[in-house]
Scaffold this active site. Structure first.
Site, PDB file in Angstrom:
ATOM      1  N   CYS A  35       0.809  -1.223   0.000  1.00  0.00           N
ATOM      2  CA  CYS A  35       0.000   0.000   0.000  1.00  0.00           C
ATOM      3  C   CYS A  35       0.844   1.276   0.000  1.00  0.00           C
ATOM      4  O   CYS A  35       0.501   2.250  -0.682  1.00  0.00           O
ATOM      5  CB  CYS A  35      -1.002   0.004   1.150  1.00  0.00           C
ATOM      6  SG  CYS A  35      -0.306  -0.300   2.776  1.00  0.00           S
ATOM      7  N   ASP A  69      -7.540   5.378  -1.611  1.00  0.00           N
ATOM      8  CA  ASP A  69      -7.204   4.192  -0.835  1.00  0.00           C
ATOM      9  C   ASP A  69      -6.717   3.069  -1.754  1.00  0.00           C
ATOM     10  O   ASP A  69      -7.450   2.633  -2.650  1.00  0.00           O
ATOM     11  CB  ASP A  69      -8.452   3.737  -0.069  1.00  0.00           C
ATOM     12  CG  ASP A  69      -8.183   2.556   0.842  1.00  0.00           C
ATOM     13  OD1 ASP A  69      -7.011   2.206   1.021  1.00  0.00           O
ATOM     14  OD2 ASP A  69      -9.156   1.987   1.365  1.00  0.00           O
ATOM     15  N   HIS A  98      -6.217  -0.039  -0.976  1.00  0.00           N
ATOM     16  CA  HIS A  98      -6.562  -1.360  -0.463  1.00  0.00           C
ATOM     17  C   HIS A  98      -7.707  -2.029  -1.222  1.00  0.00           C
ATOM     18  O   HIS A  98      -8.724  -2.431  -0.654  1.00  0.00           O
ATOM     19  CB  HIS A  98      -6.884  -1.271   1.035  1.00  0.00           C
ATOM     20  CG  HIS A  98      -5.720  -0.803   1.850  1.00  0.00           C
ATOM     21  ND1 HIS A  98      -5.499   0.529   2.106  1.00  0.00           N
ATOM     22  CD2 HIS A  98      -4.712  -1.490   2.428  1.00  0.00           C
ATOM     23  CE1 HIS A  98      -4.393   0.643   2.832  1.00  0.00           C
ATOM     24  NE2 HIS A  98      -3.901  -0.564   3.038  1.00  0.00           N
TER      25      HIS A  98
END
Length: 341
Positions: free
Chosen positions: A70, A249, A251
């Protein structure tokens, strides 16, 4: 062929659209009042997420960065913003289908394909981290490590800019200016400043400086998030009760555009790099370890920025004429020296 997407089990604490529909949002130096304009600008940023089924890193390493990549993806996002800014301008708006007709845009995307030959691929970032920063492939990066890797990858300045990393929370006017001048061959420079803004969470005195950074026209975003869970922060909204930070994000696990068995059509690859999902987190919930980036085309721009930030209360880094001055000030006990002519 359909390419599936997997969403990680990550909890989102923010609202689905805006914390307050009646308040403006600041996004990388621009202010928006309407949700449509906010979403348009947000969706025009490049969104890099986990991928799966790419060529194994180094020939025998992982074929997915799910669970560990990430911060590497956040690093890709901050450098992609620099490329968009330099080649297409801050006013660029992504349009589905029409975008890939612009060669300047497609050339940027090619730099991030999941292949060892792509200059800014997950493979190149992970392997550079292994050789230069002693981070094993598959090991999570912190924001400082990511900044150092980006500095190493852009050393040749073949992308049209270099990267400088301010160490020990000190920005040296002399050093940064010299890197922009680049021995008589002036080149834009990305300045990344790794910071620690508290012990376990961000100290509330640093929330205002974070807003000032994101409101700057020179800002290219912030790499940070929660412990071992990195995001790419691009904006904020101030409500009556809280300051909320807006982020992309990483993820989400998507199919690699260049997988072992199948190649994703370029148009679909492009679509996979944009999202209209506005993600929000309260500023005080942020992990205190982060890195903020700025891009300067000239020494004059950099000097103007230093003069602006010197007046920011509780500035979490020092700005000095020379590093030597900073060392002397540290010895004398000054907390965050600022010496600007």
């Amino acid at each position: 062929m359909m390419f599936s997407t997997t969403y990680e089990n990550v909890s989102f604490e923010g609202p689905e659209e805006l914390p307050d529909k009646n308040k403006k949002v600041t996004l990388l130096g621009k202010e928006h009042a309407e949700l449509e304009r906010i979403t348009e600008d947000f969706q025009s940023r490049l969104w890099f997420t986990y991928r799966r089924n790419f060529a194994s890193i180094g020939g025998s390493g992982p074929t997915s960065d799910q669970g560990w990549g990430c911060m590497l993806r956040a690093g890709q996002m901050i450098i992609a913003e620099c490329l968009l800014r330099q080649r297409l301008g801050r006013e660029y708006v992504w349009r589905d289908k029409a975008a890939i007709e612009d060669e300047r845009y497609t050339e940027i995307l090619e730099l991030f394909r999941d292949t060892h030959s792509a200059e800014l691929s997950i493979q190149q970032i992970a392997l550079t981290g292994a050789t230069a920063e002693k981070r094993a492939v598959g090991e999570w990066f912190g924001p400082n490590t990511m900044a150092q890797v980006l500095k190493r990858i852009t050393k040749s300045r073949s992308l049209g800019f270099g990267v400088a990393v301010a160490m020990d929370s000190v920005v040296s006017i002399e050093d940064v200016s010299a890197q922009i001048v680049n021995q008589g061959n002036p080149t834009p420079l990305v300045l990344i400043i790794p910071l620690r803004l508290g012990l376990n969470n961000v100290n509330e005195i640093y929330v205002n400086p974070l807003k000032v950074f994101l409101a700057s026209k020179y800002c290219v975003g912030i790499m940070g998030g929660k412990p071992n869970q990195a995001h790419y922060f691009v904006g904020y909204q101030e409500t009556d009760e809280e300051t909320w930070l807006l982020y992309l994000d990483p993820h989400t696990t998507q199919q690699s555009p260049v997988s072992v068995n199948n190649h994703m059509p370029f148009e679909e690859f492009d679509k996979s790099l944009h999202t209209d999902k506005l993600c929000w987190i309260k500023a005080l919930k942020l992990d205190p370890s982060l890195a903020v980036g700025f891009i300067f085309n000239t020494v004059e721009e950099f000097i103007l920025w230093t003069k602006d930030v010197k007046d920011v209360p509780d500035l979490p880094f020092g700005v000095v004429d020379q590093v030597r001055v900073a060392i002397l000030d540290k010895i004398s006990g000054s907390r965050h020296p600022i010496s600007i002519q």
